[in-house]
Write a protein that holds these residues in place. Structure first.
Motif, PDB file in Angstrom:
ATOM      1  N   GLY C  23       0.826  -1.199   0.000  1.00 29.07           N
ATOM      2  CA  GLY C  23       0.000   0.000   0.000  1.00 29.07           C
ATOM      3  C   GLY C  23       0.865   1.256   0.000  1.00 29.07           C
ATOM      4  O   GLY C  23       0.623   2.194  -0.753  1.00 29.07           O
ATOM      5  N   SER C  24       1.918   1.253   0.801  1.00 32.01           N
ATOM      6  CA  SER C  24       2.710   2.483   0.928  1.00 32.01           C
ATOM      7  C   SER C  24       3.550   2.762  -0.301  1.00 32.01           C
ATOM      8  O   SER C  24       3.918   3.903  -0.554  1.00 32.01           O
ATOM      9  CB  SER C  24       3.593   2.414   2.176  1.00 32.01           C
ATOM     10  OG  SER C  24       4.661   1.502   2.007  1.00 32.01           O
ATOM     11  N   THR C  25       3.873   1.731  -1.075  1.00 29.93           N
ATOM     12  CA  THR C  25       4.707   1.963  -2.252  1.00 29.93           C
ATOM     13  C   THR C  25       3.875   2.349  -3.473  1.00 29.93           C
ATOM     14  O   THR C  25       4.444   2.610  -4.531  1.00 29.93           O
ATOM     15  CB  THR C  25       5.590   0.726  -2.541  1.00 29.93           C
ATOM     16  OG1 THR C  25       4.758  -0.443  -2.506  1.00 29.93           O
ATOM     17  CG2 THR C  25       6.655   0.585  -1.479  1.00 29.93           C
ATOM     18  N   GLY C  26       2.565   2.410  -3.324  1.00 36.76           N
ATOM     19  CA  GLY C  26       1.753   3.059  -4.336  1.00 36.76           C
ATOM     20  C   GLY C  26       1.117   2.161  -5.374  1.00 36.76           C
ATOM     21  O   GLY C  26       1.713   1.205  -5.855  1.00 36.76           O
ATOM     22  N   HIS C  27      -0.109   2.508  -5.720  1.00 32.26           N
ATOM     23  CA  HIS C  27      -0.910   1.750  -6.688  1.00 32.26           C
ATOM     24  C   HIS C  27      -0.998   2.552  -7.992  1.00 32.26           C
ATOM     25  O   HIS C  27      -1.440   3.697  -7.991  1.00 32.26           O
ATOM     26  CB  HIS C  27      -2.302   1.523  -6.085  1.00 32.26           C
ATOM     27  CG  HIS C  27      -3.124   0.482  -6.806  1.00 32.26           C
ATOM     28  ND1 HIS C  27      -4.227  -0.104  -6.255  1.00 32.26           N
ATOM     29  CD2 HIS C  27      -3.008  -0.066  -8.043  1.00 32.26           C
ATOM     30  CE1 HIS C  27      -4.764  -0.968  -7.097  1.00 32.26           C
ATOM     31  NE2 HIS C  27      -4.043  -0.960  -8.198  1.00 32.26           N
ATOM     32  N   VAL C  28      -0.566   1.929  -9.076  1.00 34.69           N
ATOM     33  CA  VAL C  28      -0.561   2.568 -10.396  1.00 34.69           C
ATOM     34  C   VAL C  28      -1.680   1.979 -11.249  1.00 34.69           C
ATOM     35  O   VAL C  28      -1.904   0.761 -11.239  1.00 34.69           O
ATOM     36  CB  VAL C  28       0.806   2.358 -11.091  1.00 34.69           C
ATOM     37  CG1 VAL C  28       0.740   2.720 -12.569  1.00 34.69           C
ATOM     38  CG2 VAL C  28       1.892   3.154 -10.387  1.00 34.69           C
ATOM     39  N   LEU C  29      -2.364   2.832 -11.991  1.00 32.96           N
ATOM     40  CA  LEU C  29      -3.379   2.392 -12.951  1.00 32.96           C
ATOM     41  C   LEU C  29      -2.886   2.697 -14.358  1.00 32.96           C
ATOM     42  O   LEU C  29      -2.453   3.829 -14.626  1.00 32.96           O
ATOM     43  CB  LEU C  29      -4.695   3.134 -12.693  1.00 32.96           C
ATOM     44  CG  LEU C  29      -5.837   2.878 -13.680  1.00 32.96           C
ATOM     45  CD1 LEU C  29      -6.366   1.449 -13.544  1.00 32.96           C
ATOM     46  CD2 LEU C  29      -6.971   3.885 -13.462  1.00 32.96           C
ATOM     47  N   ILE C  30      -2.956   1.688 -15.236  1.00 35.58           N
ATOM     48  CA  ILE C  30      -2.588   1.890 -16.649  1.00 35.58           C
ATOM     49  C   ILE C  30      -3.852   1.716 -17.482  1.00 35.58           C
ATOM     50  O   ILE C  30      -4.461   0.645 -17.456  1.00 35.58           O
ATOM     51  CB  ILE C  30      -1.555   0.848 -17.123  1.00 35.58           C
ATOM     52  CG1 ILE C  30      -0.414   0.665 -16.127  1.00 35.58           C
ATOM     53  CG2 ILE C  30      -1.069   1.169 -18.524  1.00 35.58           C
ATOM     54  CD1 ILE C  30       0.604   1.742 -16.077  1.00 35.58           C
ATOM     55  N   GLY C  51       9.747  -0.490 -11.735  1.00 32.44           N
ATOM     56  CA  GLY C  51      10.157   0.810 -11.212  1.00 32.44           C
ATOM     57  C   GLY C  51       9.852   0.962  -9.735  1.00 32.44           C
ATOM     58  O   GLY C  51      10.117   2.015  -9.154  1.00 32.44           O
ATOM     59  N   GLY C  52       9.290  -0.079  -9.119  1.00 29.16           N
ATOM     60  CA  GLY C  52       9.112  -0.064  -7.676  1.00 29.16           C
ATOM     61  C   GLY C  52       7.708   0.216  -7.178  1.00 29.16           C
ATOM     62  O   GLY C  52       7.503   0.323  -5.961  1.00 29.16           O
ATOM     63  N   ALA C  53       6.736   0.338  -8.069  1.00 25.76           N
ATOM     64  CA  ALA C  53       5.359   0.522  -7.604  1.00 25.76           C
ATOM     65  C   ALA C  53       4.909  -0.711  -6.826  1.00 25.76           C
ATOM     66  O   ALA C  53       5.348  -1.835  -7.110  1.00 25.76           O
ATOM     67  CB  ALA C  53       4.423   0.761  -8.786  1.00 25.76           C
ATOM     68  N   GLY C  54       4.004  -0.498  -5.869  1.00 25.19           N
ATOM     69  CA  GLY C  54       3.557  -1.599  -5.031  1.00 25.19           C
ATOM     70  C   GLY C  54       2.480  -2.449  -5.688  1.00 25.19           C
ATOM     71  O   GLY C  54       2.457  -3.669  -5.552  1.00 25.19           O
ATOM     72  N   LEU C  55       1.587  -1.809  -6.389  1.00 19.97           N
ATOM     73  CA  LEU C  55       0.480  -2.505  -7.038  1.00 19.97           C
ATOM     74  C   LEU C  55       0.250  -1.876  -8.404  1.00 19.97           C
ATOM     75  O   LEU C  55       0.398  -0.660  -8.565  1.00 19.97           O
ATOM     76  CB  LEU C  55      -0.811  -2.354  -6.219  1.00 19.97           C
ATOM     77  CG  LEU C  55      -0.857  -3.073  -4.873  1.00 19.97           C
ATOM     78  CD1 LEU C  55      -2.065  -2.609  -4.069  1.00 19.97           C
ATOM     79  CD2 LEU C  55      -0.935  -4.588  -5.081  1.00 19.97           C
ATOM     80  N   VAL C  56      -0.150  -2.687  -9.373  1.00 19.34           N
ATOM     81  CA  VAL C  56      -0.460  -2.162 -10.699  1.00 19.34           C
ATOM     82  C   VAL C  56      -1.737  -2.811 -11.212  1.00 19.34           C
ATOM     83  O   VAL C  56      -1.864  -4.037 -11.211  1.00 19.34           O
ATOM     84  CB  VAL C  56       0.682  -2.418 -11.708  1.00 19.34           C
ATOM     85  CG1 VAL C  56       0.305  -1.899 -13.086  1.00 19.34           C
ATOM     86  CG2 VAL C  56       1.973  -1.759 -11.230  1.00 19.34           C
ATOM     87  N   THR C  57      -2.661  -1.975 -11.619  1.00 17.42           N
ATOM     88  CA  THR C  57      -3.876  -2.455 -12.274  1.00 17.42           C
ATOM     89  C   THR C  57      -3.868  -1.986 -13.722  1.00 17.42           C
ATOM     90  O   THR C  57      -3.583  -0.824 -14.008  1.00 17.42           O
ATOM     91  CB  THR C  57      -5.125  -1.919 -11.553  1.00 17.42           C
ATOM     92  OG1 THR C  57      -5.178  -2.492 -10.238  1.00 17.42           O
ATOM     93  CG2 THR C  57      -6.396  -2.299 -12.298  1.00 17.42           C
ATOM     94  N   ALA C  58      -4.172  -2.904 -14.615  1.00 22.55           N
ATOM     95  CA  ALA C  58      -4.265  -2.600 -16.040  1.00 22.55           C
ATOM     96  C   ALA C  58      -5.733  -2.540 -16.427  1.00 22.55           C
ATOM     97  O   ALA C  58      -6.470  -3.500 -16.179  1.00 22.55           O
ATOM     98  CB  ALA C  58      -3.560  -3.670 -16.855  1.00 22.55           C
TER      99      ALA C  58
END
Lengths: 273, 273, 273, 273
Positions: C23-30, C51-58
């Motif tokens: 959670g703290s390393t950040g959630h990215v949306l693509i 690149g170190g993001a914590g979560l990624v949603t496509a």
């Protein structure tokens, strides 16, 4: 009974003449792949390519998605096979095949029509156990690759009885079925209908994991497709498969090896031998 | 409270006897995989294989495509599980499972029917938080692996309260739930219902990324399937998972590690320990 | 104007505290992924994780199969986004998005609703070129990453005019659009609305290949999600992306590098810096 | 007749100017991919990227799933191509294309409409063999890449006759068809319509396996897209493909190499030359 060692197996290996082409190195067919089990076909197909086969076609039950398909593998569906087996120099049946009636039909058709050697594993063995009459009267050479549980089902023996005298059990049924029998497990046995047999000297307990049998069946087919006679293809593939597994375990550790890791070691094992 | 170090964990690790086969090394079931979340199941499944499990079946919500399916993993659908759990020696529920009613039914069925230890993570924990009565009266050993946010939802505490005394919180609820509680985060706690607990000494902040929890749950299941008792499976998996993460960070750097990278280090961590 | 060198960029990089969690390393949306273009989303998503993001949603256009989905990435569809953007700390729009009306609606919705910084690339830029009014009145910080052709379409200038004074063009429109403008090409420019600008010192012509822009947009988002202010996220990502590309070219050669290769070098580049 | 050696091929290779971008390094189109044969397109597409092309689009028969699609490749369907070929600087037709009527229409359309050089392989050659009139009156340069069996079908000769004088056969038909003819096999021949010809000095029998021809066609297209004239693109690609195969065989062994392995060696071969 012969102890399969490098000096025994090495002379059998296929030479690859300078004018080889993907036709001359042999076309392998892998039949299997019911719902949720398509990975088994992918493993056997990759193993056939990594074992040096020139072309590999994977035949799945109709309508299966094939997310795991390797780039180099062609795919088709079971019903498209009938009457079109001449192209294949070796055929594997069983990986992830299931034991439903259409799988039974596929197997019966292969046994009836194939002139090329057939490697029967997994669900193909379970179908044979349920209907032993299928084993009679086929035109092709057969290689059966049961683990002890499958051997027990095929023979009506208990697993304990199979394991109590692995060598004798394998030899007896190789003769009875007129087939090469590869009885898997620690010290895999390859038994010929003639009574000859080979005890394998490679392999490790890290190989007790999903897909290793599929990898072996694909490798046997690769050696068949490159021209080895069935018993040499079987015993050599068992040896190389174990050697590749030993290399993978040496690199990664004694547990947690994947079948993919072992397949990736096939070319190096072929070279090292 | 024990500080989990190599000398503590090493004696627990499964030995792999020479006559191991994919039946003896254990069959793991991973339940999860709603729309867009099938990767979580794939990660847990791969982790189970890399942790030494013999067979892994992934059970997804019906109708999900499974593009990420590893070759060595078998797939099925949730409704096919009921009444067929005997084959599995360890079960993970939660990765990408979602919290819709059919997921709740799946979880309730597993808690009712499974005799094998259950590892509950992610959405399984969210379902338990919404319906704590599910935690009562199950036949199987439970291992719950909440991160602090999930622990807060499960207990009704604030995240700050959970974190203020992580050790005490984990121990109290391990006793209350009669379950092994793995409270994740820096210095992960493994607490037993008996009051014993382990504080982990491995891991790094590069592991604060997607899928690391799925990888841990799969690794716990692998150790369970190889015969470890639940608390040892949990504490040893936490240690190995962190060690593998430290190895990945050493190789790649402190940020940008993927769960896949860490899983790939499991065999080496198992060997090095 | 500042020459972006290691000593300039290094102090900006995110620290990863010991108590980091996904959670703290950040959630990215693509957001992207029309028919045949889903790979662009996969590349940006992988880049964000590397690149170190914590979560990624496509987020893909509805109904798209997503064969390339990485294990660690979650997937959803565009219409599911509206009213649910709070979870994301950085959003990328454009990779493989297409320019059909539903893409336009998606982009307009993101510009209207997102409070998190938006990285706009590829088809998002083409949509803005067709409807410049979209650029007015959004609540979020914007980072636009045009290549010279996209910059020409956005500004109405010719490509030659854009390239004739890259620095001045980027600075002028950064001010006019109140956005960070990353004008890609050899010596990529990062221009701020304040008139400040950075000229990149890394990268090589081997990076002139498919998906490199998607990789950059994902890396910018990763740095945003880890807390960098937009202009630093942009300039640092440009630098790291080029450094990773230089490492890939050093290892593989000056041509034939894939975007995947460069993404795989992100963690090492982050560590080396 | 020239013996293709490093000193012959090296001067032909594309330089990559500092201001290269994915537009300037060329867009390749790969047309093929019928049911079960989509992997052939994936191989050719990856080969084009690994050969330095800037962009690659794969065009499949309508409705085909494309599980093997590489992240960096865009996908479309055949009917979407007509009237839209200007973007492509080189086109490959044939890999896994099939010989059904819609494939024939695709090929006829490419021959009629394309101004960019066409690389024709596999099923495109089989279609030409069935309908030689297609070879007349096209606007584009053609490169045909038959193996001896395909050459026999194209010419009406026996395979033995083709192989009896490979050099003369290739030269005669290069002139007759006004095309560059790449007659594959040990010592591949590249023959020009002018009567000039090159004999390749690289490659090994381990390359006699599935997909190697697809890899070659993609590499030829990559060099075309980077500006080489057709005969140099063909002869240089044959040389590099063999060199990459030799590198793969040196690393892995003389059998069991996959086309993917060889493609992965393209950048290193390009650098080493």
């Amino acid at each position: 009974t012969v102890w399969a060692t490098p000096s025994v197996v090495r002379p059998w290996l296929p030479l690859r003449p300078a004018d080889s082409h993907k036709g001359s190195t042999g076309h392998v067919l892998i039949c299997g792949g019911s719902a949720g089990m398509t990975g088994a076909v992918a493993i056997a197909a990759l193993a056939a390519l990594r074992g040096g086969a020139g072309l590999v076609t994977a035949a799945l039950r109709p309508g299966m998605p094939f997310a795991e398909k390797p780039l180099e593998v062609m795919a088709t569906e079971w019903p498209a096979l009938s009457g079109r087996l001449e192209a294949y120099r070796a055929i594997v049946a069983g990986p992830g095949m299931g034991t439903a009636p259409d799988g039974r039909e596929l197997l019966a058709g292969l046994l009836r029509e194939s002139g090329a050697p057939l490697v029967l594993d997994a669900d193909a063995l379970n179908l044979l156990a349920a209907e032993p009459a299928l084993l009679r009267g086929h035109p092709a050479s057969l290689i059966l690759t049961p683990h002890p549980g499958e051997m027990a089902r095929l023979t009506g023996l208990s697993v304990a009885a199979v394991q109590a005298d692995r060598l004798e059990t394998a030899r007896r049924y190789a003769a009875e079925w007129n087939a090469v029998v590869v009885l898997k497990g620690a010290r895999t046995i390859t038994a010929l209908p003639t009574g000859e047999s080979y005890i394998n000297s490679t392999g490790n307990p890290g190989m007790a994991t999903a897909g290793m049998g599929d990898a072996l069946s694909g490798l046997i087919a690769a050696l068949l497709a490159q021209g080895l006679v069935p018993w040499r293809a079987a015993a050599a593939a068992v040896f190389l498969h174990g050697l590749a597994g030993d290399n993978a375990a040496g690199r990664l550790g004694p547990a947690g090896i994947l079948a993919s890791d072992v397949i990736g070691e096939f070319p190096v094992a072929l070279k090292a031998l």
